[in-house]
Design a protein around this motif. Structure first.
Motif, short mmCIF file in Angstrom:
data_model
loop_
_atom_site.label_atom_id
_atom_site.label_comp_id
_atom_site.label_asym_id
_atom_site.label_seq_id
_atom_site.Cartn_x
_atom_site.Cartn_y
_atom_site.Cartn_z
N GLU A 408 0.98 -1.55 0.29
CA GLU A 408 0.39 0.10 0.56
C GLU A 408 0.92 1.13 -0.11
N PRO A 410 2.48 4.31 -1.00
CA PRO A 410 2.87 5.49 -2.69
C PRO A 410 3.94 4.82 -3.85
N LYS A 413 2.75 0.87 -7.54
CA LYS A 413 2.25 1.50 -8.18
C LYS A 413 1.79 -0.12 -9.58
N ASP A 414 0.18 -0.45 -8.68
CA ASP A 414 -0.34 -1.71 -9.41
C ASP A 414 0.47 -2.90 -9.40
N ASP A 415 0.40 -2.51 -7.82
CA ASP A 415 1.49 -3.62 -6.43
C ASP A 415 2.74 -3.95 -7.57
N TYR A 417 6.94 -3.05 -7.99
CA TYR A 417 7.84 -1.60 -7.36
C TYR A 417 8.98 -1.69 -7.45
#
Length: 562
Positions: A408, A410, A413-415, A417
């Motif tokens: 979760e 920031p 993005k879309d799970d 990293y």
């Protein structure tokens, strides 16, 4: 000049010289053929014919002539002897005349007889050239003759008298004697050596046996592709660093003798051997006089350190005759360049739960050095790690978790990293580690609202919103329960979506502030307790209003209806 036949006519008149009674009879003229050549030099007057009437035995006849050339202009061209009918010409004939005969007493006149005098054409005109006509690969010369076109005087034959220059042979051209068409007689025209020929041409009448006129025919030899382009050098040796695309390898000038700026002068080039991998291309330079080889694919020193290319030079148009084409050999030496280590794959994807323990091994991510001819050590370090979650072993490329990861976050993005890993010798290569974070139920549901206001009489339900940062499967549907004394004063029920709580006051309270304790569960019963501050006003229904007079002396409320 043309040959011609000239005809003239005259009328013959006769008179009876006898005084006897005359009786009109059918006359009979004795007129032999009258033919005289034109341009006769005389002497003049010149007798041309004896004219007589069949009645000259019966009576004395008197002869006269009239018409053009006699008594009309040109006057005096013909004359006639009055007594014997001898006809004379005083100069060249070119008009019609009439001969007349009348009786001697002049009273009885017969109709005049028309006589034709044929002027015989003489070959007195020389053929004159009037034009040259070019058509394709041949030339036509044309001459005219003013003599009679129906005689040999105007029957022309053509011939070539001389050729300049007389190289490579004296008879480079031939002419059709009847049509005047000039053609090449033998091979050997060479524009570069003999760009122009001058022919002296004759036109003879009387089928070539008579008068002769001469003219000049100038023949310009146009260029044809009879000179093959020739490389200035038979071989080249060049060096070029590996990995470059679009790099100029070599420029190869050519020379040849064809006409500049013509299609036979423009060179084109082909690589006919040594380019099986398609690493090179050859094009014609702006000058049209050189071939330029460039790289179209990266060269790899470790795969092939030397290329030998065979290049041929040609023209835009085909050769006019079989020619030996010029070739040159180009040796390309590939220079070794220190190349950065290469990760394989360039982007490595792994999948891990977001709650993986700190210190856990994620993957081994290594690179190889393409410089196989060099002895170099590759080391690793983290290049970009926005959340600071990973570490890498400098010797082995082992990647570990350095701090807790959170799907979760920031930075996710879309799970996904991403971390950048560096591999270094004297150069640096990069690889991207892509971590797909699997969701775990690490976030309890919470109530978004922290304060509410209600009337203390017949109060309307208040809708509370529930939020959970976890993904599907770890959040809704939710359930709720009241804790402690709150469950004696308030009631709760989930809405139809199971994502909202309807909170209702069930016991009358005095105006004031009260705390409500609730516990909210996700679908896996992971819960979190929340405390809501409720402002209760002395009012009825859903029009919340707190009268000032009902406030205690120590606490002032400013409630307004919504």
């Amino acid at each position: 000049m043309f040959l011609f036949m000239f005809y003239t006519t005259f009328q013959l008149h006769w008179n009876w010289a006898s005084s006897a009674v005359l009786r009109r009879r059918k006359r009979e003229w004795v007129i032999p053929p009258i033919r005289t050549p034109e341009n006769d030099r005389g002497p003049f007057p010149k007798h041309i014919v004896q004219i007589s009437s069949s009645f000259n035995k019966e009576a004395k006849m008197v002869y006269s002539i009239s018409g053009e050339g006699a008594d009309l202009d040109p006057k005096g061209l013909f004359t006639v002897n009055r007594n014997n009918g001898s006809l004379y010409v005083t100069r060249a004939l070119d008009r019609e005349l009439q001969a007349h005969s009348i009786a001697a007493d002049g009273e009885d006149r017969e109709d005049p007889m028309e006589i034709i005098v044929v002027v015989i054409d003489m070959n007195d005109n020389t053929p004159v050239f009037i034009q040259n006509t070019f058509l394709g690969t041949f030339m036509t010369v044309t001459a005219t003759d003013a003599d009679d076109p129906n005689t040999d005087n105007a029957d022309i034959r053509y011939s070539i008298l001389s050729q300049s220059p007389q190289e490579p042979v004296p008879a480079m051209f031939t002419i059709n004697p009847v049509t005047g068409v000039i053609r090449v007689n033998t091979a050997g025209l060479d524009r570069e050596k003999y760009p122009e020929y001058t022919l002296k041409v004759a036109a003879g009448d009387m089928q070539g046996e008579g008068r002769v006129g001469t003219g000049t025919a100038v023949i310009t030899v146009t260029d044809s592709n009879d000179k093959a382009p020739k490389f200035e050098k038979t071989s080249y040796s060049v060096s070029i660093p590996e990995n470059k695309v679009g790099a100029v390898v070599v420029k190869m000038p050519v020379t040849y003798g064809d006409e500049p700026q013509s299609p036979a002068w423009t060179a084109k080039f082909r690589i006919i051997n040594g380019n099986s991998g398609g690493c090179f291309a050859v094009n014609t330079g702006p000058s049209k006089q050189e071939g330029i080889i460039t790289t179209v694919k990266p060269l790899d020193f470790e795969q092939n350190s030397k290329f030998t290319l065979l290049v041929v030079a040609e023209n835009d148009v085909p050769f006019a005759k079989p020619l030996t084409t010029s070739t040159t050999a180009v040796t390309v030496n590939v220079l070794d360049v220190n190349e950065a280590p290469v990760f394989d794959p360039e982007e490595q994807i792994i999948s891990k739960p977001e709650d993986v323990a700190v210190g856990s091994e994620l993957t081994v991510y290594t690179a190889t050095d393409p410089d196989t001819a060099r002895t170099q050590k590759v080391t690793y370090r983290v290049g970009s790690d926005p959340a600071g979650w990973v570490s890498v072993d400098g010797e082995t490329g082992l990647v570990k978790v350095s701090s807790p990861m959170d799907r979760e976050s920031p930075f996710v993005k879309d799970d996904i990293y991403k971390a950048l890993i560096l591999a270094m010798d004297d150069a640096t290569g990069t690889g991207t580690l892509v971590i797909e974070l699997k969701d775990v139920n690490d976030n309890a549901p919470t109530i978004e609202e922290r304060e509410i206001r209600v009337c203390n009489k017949q109060s309307a339900p208040v809708l509370l919103s529930v939020m959970d940062e976890d993904g599907p499967g770890f959040a809704a549907p939710y359930r709720v329960e009241l804790l402690g004394d709150s469950k004696n004063i308030w009631t709760t029920v989930m809405d139809e979506t199971k994502t909202g709580i309807r909170l209702t006051l069930k016991t009358a309270l005095q105006q004031g502030d009260y705390s409500i304790d609730l516990r909210v569960y996700d679908n896996l019963s992971f819960y979190q307790d929340s405390t809501i501050l409720a402002s209760v006003c002395d009012c009825t229904g859903d029009k919340v209003h707190c009268p000032p007079q009902s406030l205690s002396p120590d606490l002032v409320y400013y409630c307004t209806a919504e």
